[in-house]
Design a protein around this motif. Structure first.
Motif: not given
Ligand code: HEM
Ligand code: SF4
Ligand code: FES
Lengths: 251, 252
Positions: A223, A225-226, A228-229, A234-239, A242, B121, B204
Motif C-alpha cells: 500500500s 500507492m506509487g 495510484e499516484d 487515473d485508474l482507481p488502483l488504491q480502492t 483494497a 514519492h 482520493r
C-alpha cells in the motif's frame, strides 16, 4: 492565427533551449557501456517529449531507440522515467520543466532492449496468463443471440477498469515490484478486480485466490500507492487493490 | 506420514487437493491486526504517561489505578508485568510478520533505495520511515518492555524519573518515543489505505484528509511525549540526591 505568430517568433530564435539527457545502452552489444548523452535542442510551442525525441532522432542521432505508437496516451508504449517519475512521454510537455533540463531513463523492472526502449509486452502477456485475464464462463456464448443485459453502473465500473493501457508505469513506481520480481503489481490486481466485478465472469473468490492469494499477488502489496499516484489513466488502483484484499483475506 | 500436506505443498506449491495455502491471507490480516492493537495501546500509553504534566500526584494516582488499587490494597505491580508481557507477545509477533517485508538482500535494498530516491514519492518515503523505526523499536522496545515486565514496582513519579535521569535511560526513551510515534502514525495511515476504511464516496480526497489528520495527531503526540520526557528529566535532576527514594502521597 496563433500558429503563424509562433512561426514568426521562432524565426527570431526566441524559443528557449532545452537539454535532454538520455540513458544510452545496448545490452546486446558487449562493446557499449551504459552512459548518459545530452542533446540540446530548441523547444517549440506545445512540444511533448515525443516530439522532442523525434526531433533528436531525425536531426541529431539516428541511433537512439525509444518506443511510440499512438502519441495520444492510449497505447502505453512510450512510458519512461522522466526526471525520476515514470510517465508517458507523449503526454508530457517539455514546458513543464522550468529549468529546461530533462533526464530520460528506460522504465525499470522490465527487460531492457536499448536506450529508452523496454519490453513491457512480454511481461504483460505473462501477467495476463498468470491472472487468467479473460472471461471464465461454463456456458458457451451464442454470438447470434442478443447479449444478456448488464446493469449500466456495473458495466461502467468494468469499463472504468478496462481503461488500463498496460503502460507498466504502476510497476516502475512500485517498491514491491522493484524488490520482488514476480509481483503481479497494480496492473495485475486491477485486472482481477475487473473480472471479479464483471457479471459475465463466473469465477468465485476462491478461484481468484488461486491466482493472487500469495505474496506475489495481493498480499505482496504494501500500500505505498506509487501505482495510484502515477497511473496516467487515473485508474482507481488504491480502492481496487483494497477491494481484492478484503475479498481474499476472507478466504 | 504426519506432515503429508506440508510435504505436498513443499513439492507442488499447493495442498493435497491442489489449492493454495490460506496462510498468506491469515498473515496479512494478523500483520494489520497486531499493528492496530499496538497502535491503540500506544495511543493510550503516551496519554497516561503524560499524566506527569499534571503533577507527581496525578501520575502516582494513575499508576496505582493500573496496579488495581481500587480493588487491591496497596496495588499489585504484577498486573503491570502481565500487561507488559501481553504487549511483548503481540509486539514480537508483529515484528516477525512485518520483517517479511524488509528488503532482505543487497540487491533488493539497492534497487529499492535507488528507485525511491528517484521517485520522490511521499508515501513510498513514509515506508522507509516505517521500516527504520520498526527496526529501531525491535531493540529499544524490547529493552523497555523487559524493564516493565521485571521491575513493574519501579514505576512512579520518582522511580521513573530516577530511571530516566540518573540511570540514563533518557536517550533510549527519546529515540523510542520518536520512533513509536512516527511508526504508529505511518502504520495507521497505511491501515486506512490498505483496507479502504474511510474511502467514502471520494477515496482520493479522503486519503489526503486521513493523511492530514494523522500528521496533526503525530505532531500532538510528539509534543506531548517530549514535554513529559522533559518533565521526568527535570524531576529526576532535582531528585538525584535522593535517588532511590519513592514518592509517597503523604509527603506531597
Ligand atoms: C519490533 C518493532 C516493530 C517492527 C520491526 C515493525 C515493523 C513494521 C513494518 C515493517 C511494517 C510495514 C509492513 C508493511 O509494509 O506491510 C509495520 C506496519 C505496522 N506497524 Fe509496526 N513494527 C514494530 C512495532 C510496532 C509498534 C510498537 C506499533 C504500534 C505502536 C506498530 C504499528 C504498526 C501498524 C499499525 C502497521 C500497519 C500494518 C499493516 O500495514 O498491515 N508497529 N510495522
Ligand atoms: S494500471 Fe495504470 S499505470 Fe498500470 S499499466 Fe494500467 S494504465 Fe499503466
Ligand atoms: S505513444 Fe501511445 S501512449 Fe504514448
Amino acid at each position: 492565427m496563433i500558429d503563424q505568430e509562433n512561426q514568426e517568433v521562432s524565426n527570431e530564435e526566441e524559443f528557449r533551449k532545452i537539454e535532454i539527457t538520455v540513458f544510452r545502452y545496448n545490452p546486446q552489444n558487449s562493446n557499449t557501456k551504459p552512459e548518459y548523452q545530452t542533446y540540446t535542442l530548441e523547444e517549440t510551442p506545445g512540444m511533448t517529449l515525443y516530439i522532442a525525441l523525434i526531433k533528436i532522432w531525425s536531426t541529431m542521432d539516428h541511433n537512439i531507440s525509444f518506443d511510440f505508437v499512438c502519441r495520444a496516451g492510449i497505447c502505453g508504449s512510450c512510458s519512461m522515467v522522466v526526471n525520476g517519475k515514470p510517465r508517458l512521454a507523449c503526454k508530457t510537455r517539455t514546458s513543464e520543466f522550468e529549468d529546461g533540463k530533462i533526464t530520460l531513463l528506460p522504465l525499470p523492472t522490465f527487460k531492457h532492449i536499448k536506450d529508452l526502449s523496454v519490453d513491457t509486452g512480454n511481461w504483460m502477456n505473462a501477467m495476463s496468463k498468470k491472472v487468467e485475464s479473460w472471461i471464465h464462463a461454463k456456458e458457451e456464448t451464442d454470438i447470434t443471440a442478443i447479449e444478456k443485459p448488464v446493469e449500466p453502473d456495473v458495466a461502467q465500473a468494468v469499463f472504468e477498469l478496462d481503461r488500463c493501457i498496460e503502460c507498466g508505469i504502476c510497476l516502475a513506481a512500485c517498491s514491491t515490484k522493484i524488490m520482488k520480481e514476480d509481483f503481479v503489481g497494480a496492473v495485475g490486481l486491477n485486472r482481477t478486480a475487473r473480472f471479479a466485478i464483471d457479471p459475465h465472469d463466473e469465477r468465485s473468490d476462491e478461484d481468484f485466490y488461486e491466482l493472487i492469494g500469495d505474496d506475489n499477488g495481493v498480499f505482496g502489496c504494501m500500500s505505498l500507492m506509487g501505482c495510484e499516484d502515477h497511473c496516467p489513466k487515473d485508474l482507481p488502483l488504491q480502492t481496487k487493490i483494497a477491494y481484492m484484499r478484503r475479498k481474499m483475506v476472507k478466504m | 506420514m504426519p506432515q503429508q500436506d506440508s510435504t505436498v505443498e513443499l513439492l507442488t506449491g499447493k495442498d493435497s487437493v491442489g489449492k493454495k495455502s490460506k496462510i498468506p491471507a491469515r498473515l496479512d490480516l494478523l500483520q494489520s491486526a497486531t499493528g492496530l492493537i499496538l497502535s491503540f495501546f500506544i495511543i493510550f500509553h503516551i496519554v497516561f504517561e503524560s499524566s506527569i504534566l499534571f503533577g507527581k500526584a496525578a501520575m502516582y494516582r494513575l499508576t496505582k489505578i493500573f496496579e488495581g488499587e481500587p480493588f487491591i490494597e496497596g496495588g499489585e505491580p504484577l498486573i503491570i508485568s502481565a500487561l507488559a508481557f501481553g504487549i511483548f507477545v503481540i509486539f514480537i509477533f508483529h515484528a516477525l510478520l512485518a520483517m517479511r517485508k524488509f528488503p532482505s538482500s543487497y540487491k533488493e535494498y539497492q534497487r529499492y533505495r535507488t528507485q525511491s530516491k528517484m521517485l520522490k514519492h511521499s508515501d513510498t518515503n513514509l515506508w522507509f520511515i516505517q521500516i527504520t523505526t520498526g527496526f529501531v523499536m525491535m531493540f529499544l522496545g524490547s529493552i523497555h518492555l523487559y524493564t516493565m515486565m521485571t521491575q513493574p514496582e519501579n514505576i512512579g513519579p520518582y522511580a521513573s524519573s530516577d530511571r530516566i535521569y540518573s540511570d540514563i535511560a533518557w536517550p533510549m526513551y527519546l529515540i523510542l518515543l520518536i520512533s513509536v510515534v512516527l511508526h504508529t502514525g505511518v502504520g495507521v495511515y497505511r491501515l486506512i489505505i490498505k483496507w479502504g476504511w474511510f474511502d467514502g464516496s471520494n477515496p482520493r480526497a479522503n486519503r489526503i484528509r486521513s493523511k492530514k489528520i494523522i500528521q496533526a495527531v503525530v505532531v500532538v503526540y510528539l509534543v506531548l511525549g517530549l514535554l513529559s520526557l522533559g518533565t521526568y528529566m527535570k524531576i529526576g535532576y532535582d531528585h538525584q540526591e535522593e535517588y532511590g527514594n519513592r514518592y509517597s502521597e503523604v509527603h506531597k
